[in-house]
Design a protein around this motif. Structure first.
Motif, PDB file in Angstrom:
ATOM      1  N   SER A  63     -29.988 -20.137  -1.964  1.00 12.03           N
ATOM      2  CA  SER A  63     -31.077 -21.183  -1.601  1.00 12.03           C
ATOM      3  C   SER A  63     -31.271 -22.294  -2.855  1.00 12.03           C
ATOM      4  N   CYS A  64     -31.644 -21.480  -3.931  1.00 14.65           N
ATOM      5  CA  CYS A  64     -32.080 -22.215  -5.288  1.00 14.65           C
ATOM      6  C   CYS A  64     -30.875 -23.084  -5.357  1.00 14.65           C
ATOM      7  N   LEU A  65     -29.504 -22.480  -5.591  1.00  5.76           N
ATOM      8  CA  LEU A  65     -28.471 -23.362  -6.425  1.00  5.76           C
ATOM      9  C   LEU A  65     -28.276 -24.613  -5.435  1.00  5.76           C
ATOM     10  N   PHE A  66     -28.241 -24.339  -3.978  1.00  5.05           N
ATOM     11  CA  PHE A  66     -28.077 -25.493  -3.135  1.00  5.05           C
ATOM     12  C   PHE A  66     -29.161 -26.589  -3.286  1.00  5.05           C
ATOM     13  N   GLU A  67     -30.347 -26.344  -3.495  1.00  2.00           N
ATOM     14  CA  GLU A  67     -31.516 -27.219  -3.926  1.00  2.00           C
ATOM     15  C   GLU A  67     -31.016 -28.069  -4.961  1.00  2.00           C
ATOM     16  N   PHE A  68     -30.123 -27.525  -6.071  1.00  2.00           N
ATOM     17  CA  PHE A  68     -29.854 -28.361  -7.305  1.00  2.00           C
ATOM     18  C   PHE A  68     -28.719 -29.267  -6.861  1.00  2.00           C
ATOM     19  N   GLU A  69     -27.708 -28.566  -5.956  1.00  2.00           N
ATOM     20  CA  GLU A  69     -26.566 -29.303  -5.594  1.00  2.00           C
ATOM     21  C   GLU A  69     -26.809 -30.533  -4.828  1.00  2.00           C
ATOM     22  N   GLU A  70     -27.668 -30.571  -4.071  1.00  2.00           N
ATOM     23  CA  GLU A  70     -28.327 -31.468  -3.062  1.00  2.00           C
ATOM     24  C   GLU A  70     -28.718 -32.621  -3.695  1.00  2.00           C
ATOM     25  N   ALA A  71     -29.739 -32.230  -4.724  1.00  2.00           N
ATOM     26  CA  ALA A  71     -30.525 -33.254  -5.368  1.00  2.00           C
ATOM     27  C   ALA A  71     -29.861 -34.111  -6.442  1.00  2.00           C
ATOM     28  N   LEU A  72     -29.018 -33.296  -6.994  1.00  2.00           N
ATOM     29  CA  LEU A  72     -28.378 -33.580  -8.369  1.00  2.00           C
ATOM     30  C   LEU A  72     -26.826 -34.272  -8.092  1.00  2.00           C
ATOM     31  N   GLY A  73     -26.352 -33.852  -6.996  1.00  2.23           N
ATOM     32  CA  GLY A  73     -24.959 -34.310  -6.497  1.00  2.23           C
ATOM     33  C   GLY A  73     -23.910 -33.773  -7.354  1.00  2.23           C
ATOM     34  N   CYS A  74     -24.191 -32.456  -7.523  1.00  2.00           N
ATOM     35  CA  CYS A  74     -23.203 -31.555  -8.451  1.00  2.00           C
ATOM     36  C   CYS A  74     -22.816 -30.357  -7.806  1.00  2.00           C
ATOM     37  N   HIS A  75     -21.740 -29.796  -7.828  1.00  2.00           N
ATOM     38  CA  HIS A  75     -21.030 -28.778  -7.071  1.00  2.00           C
ATOM     39  C   HIS A  75     -21.401 -27.459  -7.999  1.00  2.00           C
ATOM     40  N   LEU A  76     -21.934 -26.458  -7.567  1.00  2.95           N
ATOM     41  CA  LEU A  76     -21.956 -25.162  -8.230  1.00  2.95           C
ATOM     42  C   LEU A  76     -21.345 -24.377  -7.564  1.00  2.95           C
ATOM     43  N   PRO A  77     -20.048 -24.077  -7.846  1.00  2.00           N
ATOM     44  CA  PRO A  77     -19.373 -23.101  -6.895  1.00  2.00           C
ATOM     45  C   PRO A  77     -19.614 -21.758  -7.410  1.00  2.00           C
ATOM     46  N   THR A  78     -20.012 -20.701  -6.780  1.00  7.13           N
ATOM     47  CA  THR A  78     -20.471 -19.303  -7.301  1.00  7.13           C
ATOM     48  C   THR A  78     -19.445 -18.305  -6.842  1.00  7.13           C
ATOM     49  N   LEU A  79     -19.322 -17.224  -7.679  1.00  2.00           N
ATOM     50  CA  LEU A  79     -18.516 -16.003  -7.372  1.00  2.00           C
ATOM     51  C   LEU A  79     -19.628 -15.069  -6.510  1.00  2.00           C
ATOM     52  N   ALA A  80     -18.734 -14.077  -6.052  1.00  2.00           N
ATOM     53  CA  ALA A  80     -19.752 -13.207  -5.269  1.00  2.00           C
ATOM     54  C   ALA A  80     -20.778 -12.595  -6.124  1.00  2.00           C
ATOM     55  N   PRO A  81     -21.888 -12.044  -5.192  1.00  4.50           N
ATOM     56  CA  PRO A  81     -22.834 -11.521  -6.022  1.00  4.50           C
ATOM     57  C   PRO A  81     -22.382 -10.167  -6.512  1.00  4.50           C
ATOM     58  N   ALA A  82     -22.932  -9.773  -7.823  1.00  2.00           N
ATOM     59  CA  ALA A  82     -22.759  -8.516  -8.420  1.00  2.00           C
ATOM     60  C   ALA A  82     -23.995  -7.797  -8.630  1.00  2.00           C
ATOM     61  N   ILE A  83     -23.935  -6.240  -8.321  1.00  5.05           N
ATOM     62  CA  ILE A  83     -24.916  -5.538  -8.925  1.00  5.05           C
ATOM     63  C   ILE A  83     -24.975  -5.423 -10.448  1.00  5.05           C
ATOM     64  N   VAL A  84     -25.553  -5.547 -11.233  1.00  2.61           N
ATOM     65  CA  VAL A  84     -25.465  -5.178 -12.743  1.00  2.61           C
ATOM     66  C   VAL A  84     -26.748  -4.349 -13.039  1.00  2.61           C
ATOM     67  N   HIS A  85     -26.353  -3.346 -13.881  1.00  2.00           N
ATOM     68  CA  HIS A  85     -27.394  -2.319 -14.435  1.00  2.00           C
ATOM     69  C   HIS A  85     -26.963  -2.011 -15.776  1.00  2.00           C
ATOM     70  N   GLY A  86     -27.793  -1.935 -16.609  1.00  2.00           N
ATOM     71  CA  GLY A  86     -27.495  -1.559 -18.104  1.00  2.00           C
ATOM     72  C   GLY A  86     -28.639  -2.421 -18.833  1.00  2.00           C
ATOM     73  N   ASP A  87     -27.992  -2.484 -20.106  1.00  2.00           N
ATOM     74  CA  ASP A  87     -28.898  -3.069 -21.036  1.00  2.00           C
ATOM     75  C   ASP A  87     -29.045  -4.557 -20.907  1.00  2.00           C
ATOM     76  N   PHE A  88     -30.314  -5.088 -20.940  1.00  2.00           N
ATOM     77  CA  PHE A  88     -30.720  -6.634 -20.882  1.00  2.00           C
ATOM     78  C   PHE A  88     -30.928  -7.106 -22.110  1.00  2.00           C
ATOM     79  N   PRO A  89     -30.324  -8.267 -22.259  1.00  5.15           N
ATOM     80  CA  PRO A  89     -29.785  -9.107 -21.462  1.00  5.15           C
ATOM     81  C   PRO A  89     -28.254  -8.907 -21.859  1.00  5.15           C
ATOM     82  N   ASP A  90     -27.772  -8.044 -22.474  1.00  8.40           N
ATOM     83  CA  ASP A  90     -26.477  -7.977 -22.846  1.00  8.40           C
ATOM     84  C   ASP A  90     -25.421  -7.924 -21.687  1.00  8.40           C
ATOM     85  N   CYS A  91     -25.781  -7.012 -20.964  1.00  6.82           N
ATOM     86  CA  CYS A  91     -24.816  -6.687 -19.775  1.00  6.82           C
ATOM     87  C   CYS A  91     -25.198  -7.800 -18.608  1.00  6.82           C
TER      88      CYS A  91
END
Lengths: 123, 198
Positions: free
Chosen positions: B117-145
């Motif tokens: 929803s967030c990225l779509f808002e940017f795409e619509e307003a700014l006319g840019c395409h932000l293709p995403t990879l599949a969501p992934a669960i990440v667990h570990g040291d922040f922010p390195d991982c």
């Protein structure tokens, strides 16, 4: 017609002003502020002249609901709208509880047109 | 800061609208109201970013966007908040101790709704395409991982905090953008502003 708009985003204020003029008339006086505390002051100082007040929900210092709670003892809730992109039911309920209008930023034009045309008939 | 006041305002307002739109769906999924903070925009070093999230055990749903502009969109929680959110999403009476496949899928879907929803808002307003990879669960040291290795030492971060009513669950929704990409996007923000004022 005089309309007060309170939103911490300047971009949102520009959009709202444009829509207010389209929904009412180009002669409408639109007072804008990004500061919710100043918004409360402007609302109370101009309470007899203001036809309508639009208040954004998500702001620093005071939320839109805080602003509304401060002005509602002096200004009829029919002349106030809570404006937000956050359309979850709990937000609508908060607006309803106070008797103010609820306007989604996404469908602002249509919602505002209906309300302002009603106000113009009365005026 | 690399951007003008108006350009920063555009980024924060679009972010606010995108997250705001997803709040209706998320709130229904959780069966509880969601409180959202005011968005913040910062130019931060990786070190400062690490200090901004104090939880000792961070779990996140991360979606990399990888087109003309590259970055990371993520929903971040401390472990306890994350397990509570999963519990609410799946209607568990007791908070689980760990994640199974169902919990991971649910968490991914939850993050995907917010971030798309967030990225779509940017795409619509700014006319840019932000293709995403599949969501992934990440667990570990922040922010390195949690961040793409291609990022430099500084990042532009857009963040909103959320909390779930009636529980102590809180999380952060964060977009990490490369400052060079942001500088390139500035002209799109100006064009958006010009359209607004026309």
């Amino acid at each position: 017609m005089k309309v007060l708009t309170i939103d911490d985003s300047r971009i949102a204020l520009i959009q709202i002003e444009k829509i207010v003029r389209e929904a009412s008339s180009q002669d409408t006086i639109v007072i804008k502020t990004q500061d919710p505390e100043e918004g409360v002051r402007l609302a109370l100082e101009n309470k007899d002249d203001l036809s309508f007040i639009l208040v954004d929900l998500n702001m620093d210092k005071l939320s839109g609901l805080d602003v509304i709670d401060k002005i509602i003892p002096e200004i009829s809730p029919e002349r106030i709208a809570l404006l937000t992109a956050n359309t979850q039911n709990s937000t609508k309920d908060e607006a309803m509880k106070r008797g103010v209008h609820f306007l989604s930023k996404e469908s602002l034009k249509d919602g505002l047109k209906d309300i302002l045309s009603g106000l113009l008939k009365v005026e | 800061m690399l951007l003008t006041e108006d350009q920063m305002d555009v980024l924060k307002e679009l972010f606010n609208r995108g997250i705001g739109k997803s709040a209706e769906i998320i709130s229904a999924m959780l069966d509880a109201p969601l409180s959202l903070s005011v968005p913040t925009l910062r130019l931060q070093s990786i070190h400062e970013l690490g200090e901004s999230f104090s939880s000792e055990d961070v779990i996140g749903i991360r979606q990399i966007f990888d087109g003309k502009y590259r970055g990371d969109a993520m929903v971040l929680y401390g472990r306890t908040s994350c397990l509570e959110v999963i519990s609410a999403l799946l209607g568990y009476e007791e908070t689980p101790d760990d994640f199974g496949d169902l919990e991971r899928e649910t968490l991914s879907e939850f993050g995907n709704i917010i971030l798309s929803s967030c990225l779509f808002e940017f795409e619509e307003a700014l006319g840019c395409h932000l293709p995403t990879l599949a969501p992934a669960i990440v667990h570990g040291d922040f922010p390195d991982c949690f961040i793409s290795k291609e990022h430099g030492n500084h990042l532009m971060t857009l963040t909103m905090e959320f909390s779930v009513s009636g529980s102590a669950s809180t999380g952060h929704i964060t977009l990490l953008l490369d400052p060079d990409d942001i500088a390139d996007m500035a002209s799109k923000m100006d064009a958006y502003l010009e359209r607004l004022m026309a």
